[in-house]
Design a protein around this motif. Structure first.
Motif, PDB file in Angstrom:
ATOM      1  N   HIS A 132       0.978  -1.326   0.244  1.00  0.00           N
ATOM      2  CA  HIS A 132       0.111  -0.047  -0.084  1.00  0.00           C
ATOM      3  C   HIS A 132       0.675   1.346   0.023  1.00  0.00           C
ATOM      4  O   HIS A 132       1.805   1.270   0.707  1.00  0.00           O
ATOM      5  CB  HIS A 132      -0.855  -0.096   1.254  1.00  0.00           C
ATOM      6  CG  HIS A 132      -2.137   1.193   1.309  1.00  0.00           C
ATOM      7  ND1 HIS A 132      -3.189   1.189   0.465  1.00  0.00           N
ATOM      8  CD2 HIS A 132      -1.896   2.270   1.928  1.00  0.00           C
ATOM      9  CE1 HIS A 132      -3.715   2.071   0.701  1.00  0.00           C
ATOM     10  NE2 HIS A 132      -3.108   2.819   1.515  1.00  0.00           N
ATOM     11  N   HIS A 150      -2.477   7.200  -1.393  1.00  0.00           N
ATOM     12  CA  HIS A 150      -3.707   7.012  -2.347  1.00  0.00           C
ATOM     13  C   HIS A 150      -3.868   8.152  -3.153  1.00  0.00           C
ATOM     14  O   HIS A 150      -3.818   9.385  -2.655  1.00  0.00           O
ATOM     15  CB  HIS A 150      -5.069   6.955  -1.456  1.00  0.00           C
ATOM     16  CG  HIS A 150      -4.978   5.367  -0.627  1.00  0.00           C
ATOM     17  ND1 HIS A 150      -4.991   4.176  -1.162  1.00  0.00           N
ATOM     18  CD2 HIS A 150      -4.938   5.536   0.864  1.00  0.00           C
ATOM     19  CE1 HIS A 150      -5.041   3.538  -0.215  1.00  0.00           C
ATOM     20  NE2 HIS A 150      -5.011   4.133   0.848  1.00  0.00           N
ATOM     21  N   PRO A 159     -10.963   9.392   4.458  1.00  0.00           N
ATOM     22  CA  PRO A 159     -11.500   8.028   4.458  1.00  0.00           C
ATOM     23  C   PRO A 159     -12.798   8.231   5.679  1.00  0.00           C
ATOM     24  O   PRO A 159     -12.672   9.150   6.508  1.00  0.00           O
ATOM     25  CB  PRO A 159     -10.428   7.014   5.165  1.00  0.00           C
ATOM     26  CG  PRO A 159      -9.322   8.204   5.744  1.00  0.00           C
ATOM     27  CD  PRO A 159      -9.525   9.173   5.011  1.00  0.00           C
ATOM     28  N   THR A 215      -8.901  -7.230   6.440  1.00  0.00           N
ATOM     29  CA  THR A 215     -10.029  -6.718   5.458  1.00  0.00           C
ATOM     30  C   THR A 215     -11.132  -7.692   5.444  1.00  0.00           C
ATOM     31  O   THR A 215     -12.032  -7.202   5.505  1.00  0.00           O
ATOM     32  CB  THR A 215      -9.254  -6.610   4.266  1.00  0.00           C
ATOM     33  OG1 THR A 215      -7.885  -5.844   4.359  1.00  0.00           O
ATOM     34  CG2 THR A 215     -10.195  -6.074   3.078  1.00  0.00           C
ATOM     35  N   LEU A 221     -12.369  -0.599   1.922  1.00  0.00           N
ATOM     36  CA  LEU A 221     -11.472  -1.027   2.679  1.00  0.00           C
ATOM     37  C   LEU A 221     -10.085  -1.077   2.082  1.00  0.00           C
ATOM     38  O   LEU A 221      -9.032  -0.632   2.306  1.00  0.00           O
ATOM     39  CB  LEU A 221     -11.542  -2.417   3.583  1.00  0.00           C
ATOM     40  CG  LEU A 221     -12.884  -2.028   4.647  1.00  0.00           C
ATOM     41  CD1 LEU A 221     -13.225  -3.530   4.909  1.00  0.00           C
ATOM     42  CD2 LEU A 221     -12.135  -1.633   5.947  1.00  0.00           C
ATOM     43  N   GLN A 253      -9.141   0.166  -0.942  1.00  0.00           N
ATOM     44  CA  GLN A 253      -8.662   1.335  -1.260  1.00  0.00           C
ATOM     45  C   GLN A 253      -8.638   2.388  -0.465  1.00  0.00           C
ATOM     46  O   GLN A 253      -8.182   3.593  -0.752  1.00  0.00           O
ATOM     47  CB  GLN A 253      -9.798   2.045  -2.219  1.00  0.00           C
ATOM     48  CG  GLN A 253     -10.206   1.138  -3.435  1.00  0.00           C
ATOM     49  CD  GLN A 253     -10.763   1.696  -4.568  1.00  0.00           C
ATOM     50  OE1 GLN A 253     -11.312   2.687  -4.557  1.00  0.00           O
ATOM     51  NE2 GLN A 253     -11.723   0.868  -5.287  1.00  0.00           N
ATOM     52  N   GLY A 254      -8.681   1.975   0.741  1.00  0.00           N
ATOM     53  CA  GLY A 254      -8.136   3.008   2.082  1.00  0.00           C
ATOM     54  C   GLY A 254      -9.237   4.127   2.209  1.00  0.00           C
ATOM     55  O   GLY A 254      -9.081   5.229   2.836  1.00  0.00           O
ATOM     56  N   ARG A 255     -10.421   3.736   1.815  1.00  0.00           N
ATOM     57  CA  ARG A 255     -11.649   4.912   1.896  1.00  0.00           C
ATOM     58  C   ARG A 255     -12.316   4.692   3.042  1.00  0.00           C
ATOM     59  O   ARG A 255     -13.282   5.489   3.345  1.00  0.00           O
ATOM     60  CB  ARG A 255     -12.383   4.650   0.726  1.00  0.00           C
ATOM     61  CG  ARG A 255     -11.428   5.223  -0.729  1.00  0.00           C
ATOM     62  CD  ARG A 255     -12.277   5.035  -2.023  1.00  0.00           C
ATOM     63  NE  ARG A 255     -13.242   6.215  -1.841  1.00  0.00           N
ATOM     64  CZ  ARG A 255     -14.171   6.621  -2.992  1.00  0.00           C
ATOM     65  NH1 ARG A 255     -13.813   5.879  -4.189  1.00  0.00           N
ATOM     66  NH2 ARG A 255     -14.783   7.684  -2.891  1.00  0.00           N
ATOM     67  N   SER A 287     -11.222   4.070   7.376  1.00  0.00           N
ATOM     68  CA  SER A 287     -10.468   3.880   8.355  1.00  0.00           C
ATOM     69  C   SER A 287     -11.037   3.252   9.594  1.00  0.00           C
ATOM     70  O   SER A 287     -12.137   3.624  10.006  1.00  0.00           O
ATOM     71  CB  SER A 287      -9.879   5.180   8.817  1.00  0.00           C
ATOM     72  OG  SER A 287     -10.818   6.292   9.424  1.00  0.00           O
ATOM     73  N   PHE A 329      -5.495  -0.028   5.291  1.00  0.00           N
ATOM     74  CA  PHE A 329      -6.382   1.465   5.432  1.00  0.00           C
ATOM     75  C   PHE A 329      -5.642   2.046   6.905  1.00  0.00           C
ATOM     76  O   PHE A 329      -4.860   1.383   7.574  1.00  0.00           O
ATOM     77  CB  PHE A 329      -7.733   1.031   5.875  1.00  0.00           C
ATOM     78  CG  PHE A 329      -7.958  -0.298   6.548  1.00  0.00           C
ATOM     79  CD1 PHE A 329      -7.682  -0.471   7.903  1.00  0.00           C
ATOM     80  CD2 PHE A 329      -8.478  -1.388   5.708  1.00  0.00           C
ATOM     81  CE1 PHE A 329      -7.929  -1.757   8.610  1.00  0.00           C
ATOM     82  CE2 PHE A 329      -8.679  -2.539   6.427  1.00  0.00           C
ATOM     83  CZ  PHE A 329      -8.307  -2.658   7.769  1.00  0.00           C
ATOM     84  N   ARG A 330      -6.048   3.147   7.078  1.00  0.00           N
ATOM     85  CA  ARG A 330      -5.715   3.828   8.347  1.00  0.00           C
ATOM     86  C   ARG A 330      -6.350   3.253   9.634  1.00  0.00           C
ATOM     87  O   ARG A 330      -7.459   2.692   9.598  1.00  0.00           O
ATOM     88  CB  ARG A 330      -6.107   5.340   8.401  1.00  0.00           C
ATOM     89  CG  ARG A 330      -5.316   6.288   7.248  1.00  0.00           C
ATOM     90  CD  ARG A 330      -5.701   7.748   7.258  1.00  0.00           C
ATOM     91  NE  ARG A 330      -5.201   8.446   6.160  1.00  0.00           N
ATOM     92  CZ  ARG A 330      -4.042   8.992   6.320  1.00  0.00           C
ATOM     93  NH1 ARG A 330      -3.497   9.170   7.760  1.00  0.00           N
ATOM     94  NH2 ARG A 330      -3.830   9.828   5.374  1.00  0.00           N
TER      95      ARG A 330
END
Length: 702
Positions: A39, A42, A182, A200, A227, A229-231, A233, A259-260
């Motif tokens: 990752h 983004h 996110p 995930t 999740l 795509q890190g959108r 958190s 993700f964060r």
């Protein structure tokens, strides 16, 4: 609430943007095949990204959920307590430079729009909530570990940080910028087995259960996309409530999460976990004790302009910072309990008696012991409590003791049937089924074969049938997974279309075939009438209502495990009524819709059998067949197949055995609204682990 986008760094010793609202101490405590994701930062999604609408709607639902929950937890009241944090000196994370990414070249996560990168200089002096949000949004590693002592207010700080993150996202005018922020969501770690599911996969499954937006196979796929795509958190709470080996496995599994993360834990358990597994690149910040001046100011703000002498003496002693009381009031839990337990003219000065309260723990225990009574004491301007303080405390003690025996903090109402002996409920269901459903069958047997042996055989058949229903009911006394959480789980577009297609196909087929073999054949209207239950059963079998049909003659075909893949295909959500799923939502679904569908199942079977018998024999016999089928199918579906009915009957049994309220779920929701319990998804938890422990310890026979 302060501007979450503020980037200024406070001078040493100063804290800004640090509103800590209400009794913020009440922490949510609980509750390898890995997909490796490489990752990087983004890029902004394109305007045409179909996930934009999903993410925006999810942000709205999460915001509504936590605004309401924060209000119930009294985190949004005026005169807030400040929250302060500093970079932890405990051995729970690696070097700070590993989290900030300074000098490393490429950051794993870029700063969120409107925020600058988190640097060692900005972290040096700590700060308040706005500074914490700036760290969350600017940390290159995207990993934030929030630690502190028990009752330090870690979870409340996480909730307020989540609301700040949502406000920051909503403030982005450009859709491309908003898409890069996110959507934060708070989950308990309870129930995750990292050896079976990646972070995930587990998170996608939790989101699909707790938010109607992600119900069904298609919804879960969208959750997974967000999740990956890190959108989204994740704010993960309850790390300290799982076993040490499992904690280490969770931390290891989170290493590659795309993700964060904000991970909340007690400091002691975080240190123990770090000895086995350390979250790479995490920054550990520690919630600081409440300062005496802040505690005194917070307490005085809710009192009249001229407080009673007892309150003046207490706050004055508090400002000196000495004694057991001052030591106890360094945590928000004790401060909030003090505010709840003692009114304007109550003898609060008794807490200064060091003979009665020689230690901070003695002060806190005294406040915990009076928390339930205070919550159920009528106050001017508020409605009379539904339950007496004695009844409420007795019930909550019992609940706390049961959870302690199970080693959990999560109270799932559908597990309550396993809390007490099953035999009384089984006998009750057996008796009701036999008495209510048996007479029509006996009358029908007598009408067909008018003799004493025939009537006796009908009675024995009713008793045997009632016993069969009671045996099925026993299964509800073992912890069950939720079969569905909302009506849209059952009635999706595809399942409704499937039911209609099946009905028309079978009905039309009979219209074409029967005239070739019967002369005269049944009328067309009768064929479409008797095949309507086929379409109804098809709808339930292919959706998440299949357990309603389980065990029902003629209608239960296909309701077993062989249809699992078929149900996955048809269980696609309708994104109309998007919301979070709370305990009461699930309860109302089961006690309302699923109960109605169980009764409708009985009617469907009656419609299937009655007209055929009436046409082939005579109307009265058809009516008797229909009534008998309806009653037995209804008993099977309603009494034996409904978790809410099993829970309601258990509530009645517990009322006589333990003195708890008859309508136990209604009581639990009332306790939540009085801030003794809280909701995390569809489960309840005590407002704080210490309250649960104290109530469980006091659950002794009177």
């Amino acid at each position: 609430m302060n501007d979450p986008g503020a980037e200024s760094t406070p001078a040493s010793g100063e804290v800004s943007g640090n509103d800590f609202h209400g009794p913020t101490a009440f922490q949510v405590g609980d509750h390898n095949n890995q997909h490796i994701h490489h990752h990087v930062t983004h890029a902004a999604p394109t305007a045409a990204d179909p996930l934009d609408t999903t993410a925006d709607e999810f942000a709205r639902v999460v915001g509504a959920q936590w605004q309401e929950e924060a209000g119930l937890r009294r985190l949004l009241e005026p005169a807030p307590l400040p929250v302060r944090w500093r970079v932890s000196e405990r051995k729970v994370a690696g070097r700070v430079v590993g989290a900030t990414g300074e000098g490393a070249g490429r950051a794993r996560f870029g700063p969120l729009p409107g925020l600058g990168p988190a640097t060692r200089g900005r972290l040096r002096d700590g700060g308040g909530l706005s500074e914490l949000h700036a760290v969350y949004g600017g940390l290159a590693s995207g990993r934030l570990l929030l630690v502190g002592a028990p009752a330090a207010g870690k979870t409340a700080a996480a909730v307020l940080l989540l609301l700040d993150a949502l406000a920051h996202r909503a403030a982005q005018a450009a859709p491309a910028d908003r898409a890069r922020v996110p959507v934060p969501v708070l989950l308990s770690l309870d129930g995750w087995n990292p050896g079976e599911d990646t972070a995930t996969d587990w998170a996608a499954d939790r989101l699909s259960h707790e938010y109607t937006l992600f119900h069904g196979k298609g919804g879960r796929a969208r959750a997974r996309q967000l999740l990956e795509q890190g959108r989204v958190s994740l704010f993960l709470d309850g790390l300290d409530e799982v076993t040490g080996r499992l904690r280490a496995a969770m931390v290891s599994a989170l290493e590659t999460a795309p993700f964060r993360l904000v991970l909340v834990s007690r400091a002691k358990e975080a240190v123990l976990t770090a000895r086995k597994a350390r979250l790479s690149g995490a920054l550990a910040v520690e919630i600081q004790p409440v300062r005496p001046a802040d505690a005194a100011g917070y307490l005085l703000n809710r009192l009249p302009s001229t407080p009673s002498p007892a309150w003046q003496e207490l706050t004055g002693r508090l400002l000196t910072g000495t004694g057991p009381l001052a030591a106890a009031l360094t945590g928000p839990l004790a401060i909030a309990l003090l505010r709840d337990v003692y009114g304007d003219d109550d003898p609060v000065g008794e807490l200064l008696d060091t003979d009665r309260f020689p230690t901070p723990a003695a002060v806190e225990n005294h406040l915990l012991d009076h928390a339930v009574v205070a919550a159920y004491t009528r106050r001017p301007g508020h409605p009379r409590p539904r339950y007496s303080a004695e009844t409420a405390e007795r019930a909550l003690r019992y609940v706390a003791a049961r959870l302690a025996q199970e080693g959990t903090r999560d109270l799932r109402w559908w597990h309550i049937p396993g809390w007490t002996g099953r035999r009384p409920r089984m006998i009750a269901v057996w008796f009701v089924s036999s008495v209510v459903c048996g007479p029509p069958g006996v009358i029908m047997a007598w009408s067909l074969f008018p003799s004493i042996p025939s009537a006796v055989a009908g009675a024995l058949a009713a008793i045997a049938g009632g016993y069969g229903v009671a045996l099925q009911f026993l299964a509800r006394s073992v912890p069950q997974p939720l079969s569905s959480a909302g009506w849209r789980d059952i009635f999706t577009r595809e399942t409704v279309r499937s039911g209609i297609r099946q009905w028309l196909f079978v009905g039309t087929g009979l219209c074409l075939v029967l005239p070739l073999v019967l002369d005269p054949g049944p009328p067309v209207w009768l064929l479409y009438l008797v095949t309507l239950p086929i379409g109804f059963s098809e709808l339930l079998v292919t959706g998440r209502g299949h357990k309603i049909l389980s065990g029902t003659p003629f209608l239960s075909a296909g309701s077993g495990r062989n249809y699992d893949k078929v149900r996955e295909v048809f269980a696609r959500p309708q994104v109309v009524d998007t919301r979070s799923v709370g305990p009461v939502d699930v309860w109302r679904h089961h006690i309302g819709l699923r109960l109605f569908l169980g009764l409708l199942t009985g009617f469907a079977l009656a419609l299937y059998i009655g007209p055929i018998v009436a046409w082939g024999q005579y109307p009265l016999l058809g009516a008797m067949f229909a009534l008998t089928a309806a009653l037995w199918a209804g008993a099977t579906s309603v009494l034996a197949g409904n978790l809410a009915v099993a829970t309601a009957l258990t509530g009645v049994q517990l009322h006589f055995e333990e003195g708890t309220p008859v309508r136990l779920v209604r009581f639990l929701e009332d306790a939540r609204r009085r801030n003794l319990l809280r909701a995390t998804g569809p489960v309840y938890q005590f407002r704080h682990a210490r309250l649960q422990e104290r109530l469980a310890a006091r659950n002794v026979p009177e």
